[in-house]
Design a protein around this motif. Structure first.
Motif, short mmCIF file in Angstrom:
data_model
loop_
_atom_site.label_atom_id
_atom_site.label_comp_id
_atom_site.label_asym_id
_atom_site.label_seq_id
_atom_site.Cartn_x
_atom_site.Cartn_y
_atom_site.Cartn_z
N HIS A 1 0.80 -1.23 0.00
CA HIS A 1 0.00 0.00 0.00
C HIS A 1 0.83 1.27 0.00
CE1 HIS A 1 -3.82 -1.98 0.29
NE2 HIS A 1 -3.33 -2.77 1.21
N ARG B 1 -2.48 2.80 -5.68
CA ARG B 1 -1.80 2.67 -4.40
C ARG B 1 -2.42 3.53 -3.31
NH1 ARG B 1 4.55 2.44 -6.09
NH2 ARG B 1 4.25 1.03 -7.81
N SER C 1 -9.44 -1.97 -0.88
CA SER C 1 -9.12 -3.05 -1.81
C SER C 1 -10.05 -4.24 -1.61
CB SER C 1 -7.68 -3.51 -1.62
OG SER C 1 -6.79 -2.48 -1.94
N GLN D 1 -4.44 -3.36 -8.33
CA GLN D 1 -4.14 -3.92 -7.01
C GLN D 1 -3.84 -5.41 -7.12
OE1 GLN D 1 -3.33 -1.37 -5.15
NE2 GLN D 1 -4.62 -1.87 -3.40
N ARG E 1 -0.42 -5.85 -8.58
CA ARG E 1 0.61 -5.52 -7.58
C ARG E 1 0.76 -6.64 -6.56
NH1 ARG E 1 0.40 -1.04 -4.34
NH2 ARG E 1 2.64 -1.08 -4.39
#
Length: 130
Positions: A9, A17, A24, A92, A95
């Motif tokens: 994060h 981010r 999320s 997200q 990532r």
């Protein structure tokens, strides 16, 4: 876990981010259950209805969620990801995958297999208790 969350994060407002862990999770829920209600999310998450309402309101204000009245009961709102919400959710997810890959780089093939086996065992055990 704190280190992983900080890595996941942290780092500014690029690529989604600026989303909190709960943001999320909310986006993930509505990605899996488009058209679900705020009440369904509260039941699923076990979170306080007020907290869920604030989370959804904030994500709607940021253009990541949209709400449409239910055709059978106009008082109920059906919630979905907007295109921007879907992009943020995908970013997200990407990532998280990249972070998992990076985290596992230091492990040998045998260690990775052992880790996967152990995580599957924990997952199975948690599912049996639910």
């Amino acid at each position: 876990m704190r280190g992983l969350r900080a890595a996941f994060h942290g780092g500014g407002r690029k690529e989604g981010r600026d989303l909190t862990h709960l943001d999320s999770r909310v986006l993930g829920f509505f990605a899996r259950c488009p058209g679900a209600t705020q009440k369904e999310l509260a039941q699923h998450s076990g979170r306080d209805k007020g907290q869920i309402a604030r989370l959804i309101h904030g994500l709607k204000e940021r253009g990541l969620l949209s709400a449409t009245p239910d055709e059978a009961d106009r008082r109920t709102l059906r919630i979905e990801l907007t295109p921007a919400g879907l992009d943020a959710h995908r970013a997200q997810h990407a990532r998280a995958y990249a972070l998992a890959e990076q985290s596992a780089q230091a492990l040998s093939d045998d260690e990775r297999r052992t880790l996967i086996d152990l995580l599957q065992k924990v997952h199975t055990h948690l599912g049996a208790g639910a």
